[in-house]
Design a protein around this motif. Structure first.
Motif, PDB file in Angstrom:
ATOM      1  N   LEU A 217       0.826  -1.211   0.000  1.00  0.00           N
ATOM      2  CA  LEU A 217       0.000   0.000   0.000  1.00  0.00           C
ATOM      3  C   LEU A 217       0.863   1.265   0.000  1.00  0.00           C
ATOM      4  O   LEU A 217       0.510   2.272  -0.608  1.00  0.00           O
ATOM      5  CB  LEU A 217      -0.933   0.020   1.221  1.00  0.00           C
ATOM      6  N   GLN A 218       2.001   1.171   0.696  1.00  0.00           N
ATOM      7  CA  GLN A 218       2.877   2.347   0.771  1.00  0.00           C
ATOM      8  C   GLN A 218       3.673   2.564  -0.518  1.00  0.00           C
ATOM      9  O   GLN A 218       4.110   3.667  -0.812  1.00  0.00           O
ATOM     10  CB  GLN A 218       3.829   2.218   1.962  1.00  0.00           C
ATOM     11  N   ALA A 219       3.846   1.482  -1.298  1.00  0.00           N
ATOM     12  CA  ALA A 219       4.726   1.579  -2.471  1.00  0.00           C
ATOM     13  C   ALA A 219       4.012   2.011  -3.747  1.00  0.00           C
ATOM     14  O   ALA A 219       4.656   2.468  -4.690  1.00  0.00           O
ATOM     15  CB  ALA A 219       5.416   0.232  -2.706  1.00  0.00           C
ATOM     16  N   GLY A 220       2.691   1.850  -3.813  1.00  0.00           N
ATOM     17  CA  GLY A 220       2.009   2.211  -5.059  1.00  0.00           C
ATOM     18  C   GLY A 220       0.513   2.034  -4.979  1.00  0.00           C
ATOM     19  O   GLY A 220      -0.036   1.729  -3.922  1.00  0.00           O
ATOM     20  N   LYS A 221      -0.120   2.206  -6.135  1.00  0.00           N
ATOM     21  CA  LYS A 221      -1.580   2.155  -6.177  1.00  0.00           C
ATOM     22  C   LYS A 221      -2.073   0.709  -6.353  1.00  0.00           C
ATOM     23  O   LYS A 221      -1.917   0.122  -7.426  1.00  0.00           O
ATOM     24  CB  LYS A 221      -2.094   3.026  -7.325  1.00  0.00           C
ATOM     25  N   ILE A 222      -2.655   0.190  -5.273  1.00  0.00           N
ATOM     26  CA  ILE A 222      -3.246  -1.149  -5.319  1.00  0.00           C
ATOM     27  C   ILE A 222      -4.703  -0.975  -5.741  1.00  0.00           C
ATOM     28  O   ILE A 222      -5.472  -0.274  -5.075  1.00  0.00           O
ATOM     29  CB  ILE A 222      -3.174  -1.838  -3.932  1.00  0.00           C
ATOM     30  N   ASP A 286      -1.703  -0.832 -10.292  1.00  0.00           N
ATOM     31  CA  ASP A 286      -1.617   0.091 -11.417  1.00  0.00           C
ATOM     32  C   ASP A 286      -0.256  -0.117 -12.103  1.00  0.00           C
ATOM     33  O   ASP A 286       0.785  -0.125 -11.431  1.00  0.00           O
ATOM     34  CB  ASP A 286      -1.739   1.528 -10.873  1.00  0.00           C
ATOM     35  N   GLU A 287      -0.256  -0.323 -13.408  1.00  0.00           N
ATOM     36  CA  GLU A 287       0.938  -0.788 -14.122  1.00  0.00           C
ATOM     37  C   GLU A 287       2.213   0.030 -13.832  1.00  0.00           C
ATOM     38  O   GLU A 287       3.272  -0.559 -13.570  1.00  0.00           O
ATOM     39  CB  GLU A 287       0.622  -0.826 -15.626  1.00  0.00           C
ATOM     40  N   PRO A 288       2.163   1.392 -13.857  1.00  0.00           N
ATOM     41  CA  PRO A 288       3.411   2.127 -13.621  1.00  0.00           C
ATOM     42  C   PRO A 288       4.022   1.861 -12.240  1.00  0.00           C
ATOM     43  O   PRO A 288       5.227   2.052 -12.037  1.00  0.00           O
ATOM     44  CB  PRO A 288       2.983   3.602 -13.740  1.00  0.00           C
ATOM     45  N   ASP A 289       3.195   1.441 -11.276  1.00  0.00           N
ATOM     46  CA  ASP A 289       3.690   1.213  -9.909  1.00  0.00           C
ATOM     47  C   ASP A 289       4.128  -0.228  -9.663  1.00  0.00           C
ATOM     48  O   ASP A 289       4.618  -0.565  -8.580  1.00  0.00           O
ATOM     49  CB  ASP A 289       2.591   1.557  -8.889  1.00  0.00           C
ATOM     50  N   ALA A 290       3.915  -1.104 -10.654  1.00  0.00           N
ATOM     51  CA  ALA A 290       4.026  -2.544 -10.393  1.00  0.00           C
ATOM     52  C   ALA A 290       5.418  -2.959  -9.896  1.00  0.00           C
ATOM     53  O   ALA A 290       5.538  -3.688  -8.900  1.00  0.00           O
ATOM     54  CB  ALA A 290       3.664  -3.328 -11.654  1.00  0.00           C
ATOM     55  N   ASP A 291       6.466  -2.514 -10.562  1.00  0.00           N
ATOM     56  CA  ASP A 291       7.814  -2.943 -10.154  1.00  0.00           C
ATOM     57  C   ASP A 291       8.150  -2.436  -8.753  1.00  0.00           C
ATOM     58  O   ASP A 291       8.785  -3.138  -7.958  1.00  0.00           O
ATOM     59  CB  ASP A 291       8.857  -2.444 -11.163  1.00  0.00           C
ATOM     60  N   ARG A 292       7.717  -1.191  -8.481  1.00  0.00           N
ATOM     61  CA  ARG A 292       7.998  -0.613  -7.162  1.00  0.00           C
ATOM     62  C   ARG A 292       7.255  -1.397  -6.061  1.00  0.00           C
ATOM     63  O   ARG A 292       7.811  -1.689  -5.008  1.00  0.00           O
ATOM     64  CB  ARG A 292       7.574   0.866  -7.158  1.00  0.00           C
ATOM     65  N   VAL A 293       6.015  -1.736  -6.325  1.00  0.00           N
ATOM     66  CA  VAL A 293       5.236  -2.501  -5.334  1.00  0.00           C
ATOM     67  C   VAL A 293       5.856  -3.888  -5.139  1.00  0.00           C
ATOM     68  O   VAL A 293       6.015  -4.360  -4.011  1.00  0.00           O
ATOM     69  CB  VAL A 293       3.753  -2.627  -5.784  1.00  0.00           C
ATOM     70  N   LEU A 294       6.237  -4.522  -6.250  1.00  0.00           N
ATOM     71  CA  LEU A 294       6.856  -5.854  -6.155  1.00  0.00           C
ATOM     72  C   LEU A 294       8.118  -5.795  -5.292  1.00  0.00           C
ATOM     73  O   LEU A 294       8.328  -6.640  -4.406  1.00  0.00           O
ATOM     74  CB  LEU A 294       7.206  -6.376  -7.551  1.00  0.00           C
ATOM     75  N   SER A 295       8.918  -4.792  -5.536  1.00  0.00           N
ATOM     76  CA  SER A 295      10.163  -4.648  -4.786  1.00  0.00           C
ATOM     77  C   SER A 295       9.888  -4.462  -3.295  1.00  0.00           C
ATOM     78  O   SER A 295      10.553  -5.065  -2.438  1.00  0.00           O
ATOM     79  CB  SER A 295      10.927  -3.462  -5.374  1.00  0.00           C
TER      80      SER A 295
END
Lengths: 343, 368
Positions: A217-222, A286-295
């Motif tokens: 939740l903190q890393a991107g748009k879920i 949300d696609e642009p946030d995906a790598d950041r959320v995964l990390s």
């Protein structure tokens, strides 16, 4: 009496039959009787209900727990009772439970020592998520009237008003992330019941998922999330696709499955993608946030094996398509209970 | 052309190479081709790994009468049910447990109080007889050459007096011949079942190929095995060559397992009989020879069912046409509605090797 007249195990197995039963017989009865504050009610068939109260959204969820054996590789019914319920709360966005209730239904003749061990485990799991049992109830039933122990737990939590996340708000283009290896809990339990020992490597994944959800939740748009418990990843993906009326395209090779789980699954004739998980989350991001959320998820202990397994599409709405690495097929919703191979 | 020399069975790169070759072969053949495979395990691997998506639309690979549970005739199930209801202990493979007879399955009989046990092998059924010396134990024996061999071995090993076999064993090659000759089928080649061929050897398919002018290739059960088998079939079709090829050499030999075939021949004679929903097939049923009459349930007991309460839905079931390759599960009005794995109307929805169950489980080919 026919199969249609009686409840069978399949009605509770997280399959299409279970969902149809709930929709036709349970949800339809209570639909329309929401309070004015209810923003997510029973008809959503989400992981919990949401009420807007003052400046807050209050999330409430309940679960009953029966499992055989009570103690199994990697966990026990006490841990399951707390983690299972706080996880339903967490995947609605409420990662800090305010209060948990506990109802024990115990079979006469059960050793006090057994219940003690279960309660100790519940306490330990409560400590992990920073909450406690605040009210409860105990009933004892006659010998043979119940199988040793059943536990019901209810949890409430609060978040900023409107801050809850459903399991059906994803849209085409969103990436799908699973927080770790799938099938661990279901295969570990089936292997234990069938007496299959694969080098002692099979353990349940039971764990609270609060930390993983917080990190995401903190890393991107879920856009949507759920915990793939009964019925496993395959059922969760199908339910999400049907509710949101979108398609999902999944890369089988990308789905993390532990080697021992895969081997035991082959041996038992059970697909790890369709058995229960008790410490995993499926996120749509949300696609642009995906790598950041995964990390961010991978930086947590429980999320170290997380992976992007596919994406939401606008094709074949309501269906999940699996790319096996060889070709594509539907990843269908299971029809009934998965049973170990007989011959 | 890809060879088997460096075969890795789940190698997606190799699968792409084979698919490219198959594409080229189909371009060269330049007409529609229908390959019939004769094994539920082939259908499992094709559906599970989405292999049909790799194949050109002019090439169809359909399932024939290759599920032993599915082809067991309804009166044979009725016989087993009648024996269970008469007080015998009936033991059978798990897949047979829920196959509907004309009015009920063995599972229904058990629910009504009959003694029915699921066993993993013919020898487990013998153990059951040894453990229950005061009870007549009937092994309802189903399956093709592979399981027939183990039933034969058990009957030759002096089983206890209270052990009997109700044989529904079947022999595949004559069924392939019947399907090849059906006017409504249009089969260009057979992909034969590798495990049955481990017993029979691949040589025997030579006469099938010659008599019906149809190439036969024996194939294994990994994704690459199936694609390789298809490639070998197309090579024969391309050269207009009616022959038999072995695309599963790591398990199948020319002669097969001679000891197993000998046991089958000594214990069983081949008789004509109905295959469920398909046809009366000459020489395709394994019937226990008179020399083993003391262990033959049909010779020792009254096995006919008295029930005539046939379920109306079974009249609408098209399992027979599906097993003959004439129809697909989607053509059946009952598919996935009245007929499901929880409540099967036809045998194809019961077994993991049944075309309908496989189609429901893996959903077929997505049109994207």
């Amino acid at each position: 009496m026919t199969d249609e007249d009686t409840i069978t195990i399949a009605h509770g197995a997280g399959s299409k039959k279970m969902r149809s039963y709930l929709e036709d017989y349970v949800v339809s009865r209570f639909n329309g009787r929401q309070t004015s504050s209810t923003t997510v009610g029973l008809q959503a068939m989400d992981d919990g209900a949401v009420h807007e109260i003052g400046t807050k959204s209050v999330v409430i969820t309940t679960d009953s727990h029966v499992i055989s054996p009570l103690f199994f590789p990697g966990g026990d019914i006490g841990q399951l009772a707390i983690a299972g319920t706080v996880n339903d709360l967490a995947v609605m966005g409420a990662t800090t439970p305010l209060s948990i209730t506990c109802s024990l239904i115990i079979e006469e003749g059960t050793a006090v020592e057994t219940i003690d061990a279960v309660l100790d485990s519940m306490k330990q799991t409560c400590d992990e998520v920073g909450c406690t049992v605040t009210t409860g109830d105990t009933k004892v039933m006659g010998s043979g009237e119940i199988d040793t122990l059943a536990i019901n737990t209810t949890a409430i939590g609060d978040i900023d008003k409107g801050g809850h996340i459903s399991d059906a708000s994803q849209s085409p283009g969103d990436k799908i992330i699973v927080s770790g290896t799938v099938g661990d809990h279901g295969i570990a339990l089936l292997a234990e019941r069938e007496g299959i020992d694969i080098s002692g490597n099979l353990t349940s994944d039971i764990a609270p998922v609060n930390e993983v959800v917080d990190a995401a939740l903190q890393a991107g748009k879920i856009t949507a999330m759920t915990d793939p418990t009964r019925g496993g990843l395959g059922t969760a993906l199908n339910e999400m696709a049907q509710k949101a009326d979108v398609g999902a395209s999944i890369d089988k090779e990308a789905i993390p499955v532990d080697d021992a789980v895969a081997s035991a699954g082959e041996l038992l004739g059970i697909d790890p993608l369709y058995v229960a998980n008790e410490g995993k989350v499926v996120f749509c991001v949300d696609e642009p946030d995906a790598d950041r959320v995964l990390s961010a998820i991978r930086d947590t202990e429980a999320g170290r094996n997380a992976a992007i397994i596919g994406e939401i599409t606008d094709q074949r709405q309501g269906s999940v398509i699996l790319d096996t690495g060889f070709g594509k097929r539907y990843m269908t919703e299971p029809q009934g209970q998965q049973l170990p191979r007989i011959c | 052309m890809t060879s088997l020399g460096d075969l890795k069975y789940r190698d997606t790169q190799k699968a792409e190479e084979l698919a490219d070759t198959i594409d080229e072969q189909m371009d060269s053949i330049d007409r529609d081709i229908e390959v019939m495979h004769v094994c539920g395990s082939h259908e499992q691997v094709i559906a599970k790994f989405g292999l049909r998506e790799l194949l050109p639309s002019s090439l169809s690979v359909t399932m024939g009468p290759g599920c032993p549970v599915c082809v067991t005739n309804m009166p044979e199930v009725d016989e087993a049910v009648a024996l269970a209801e008469s007080g015998k202990l009936v033991a059978t493979y798990g897949d047979m447990f829920r196959v509907p007879g004309s009015s009920k399955s063995l599972a229904d009989a058990k629910a009504n109080g009959a003694s029915v046990e699921v066993v993993y092998s013919a020898s487990d059924a013998v153990t059951l007889a040894e453990e229950n010396p005061d009870q007549d134990v009937i092994f309802f024996a189903t399956g093709f050459e592979t399981t027939a061999a183990s039933t034969a071995a058990v009957l030759q090993s002096n089983p206890p007096d209270n052990f009997y076999v109700l044989s529904a064993h079947k022999y595949v090659p004559p069924a392939m011949e019947v399907v090849a000759e059906m006017p409504s089928t249009d089969v260009d080649a057979f992909l034969a079942a590798g495990h049955a061929a481990t017993i029979t050897g691949y040589e025997l398919f030579g006469s099938v190929a010659k008599r019906h002018d149809i190439p036969v290739v024996v194939g294994g059960f990994e994704p690459i095995d199936v694609l390789y088998g298809v490639q070998e079939i197309l090579e024969l079709v391309e050269c207009d060559q009616v022959a038999v090829k072995n695309a599963y050499p790591r398990c199948v030999s020319k002669e097969g397992n001679k000891a197993a075939m000998q046991a089958i021949e000594q214990v069983f004679e081949r008789t004509s009989g109905e295959w469920r929903g398909i046809a009366n097939i000459p020489d395709a049923n394994f019937t226990i020879r008179d020399e083993y009459h003391q262990h033959s349930a049909r010779q020792q007991f009254e096995t006919e069912s008295v029930s005539d309460n046939t379920d109306m839905l079974t009249d609408q079931c098209i399992c027979g046409d599906i097993m003959a390759g004439i129809s697909s599960p989607d053509d059946c009005d009952l598919f996935g509605e009245e007929c499901t794995p929880d409540n099967p109307v036809g045998a194809c929805m019961v077994s993991d090797e049944g075309a309908c169950k496989i189609k429901l489980e893996y959903g077929g080919l997505p049109e994207l």
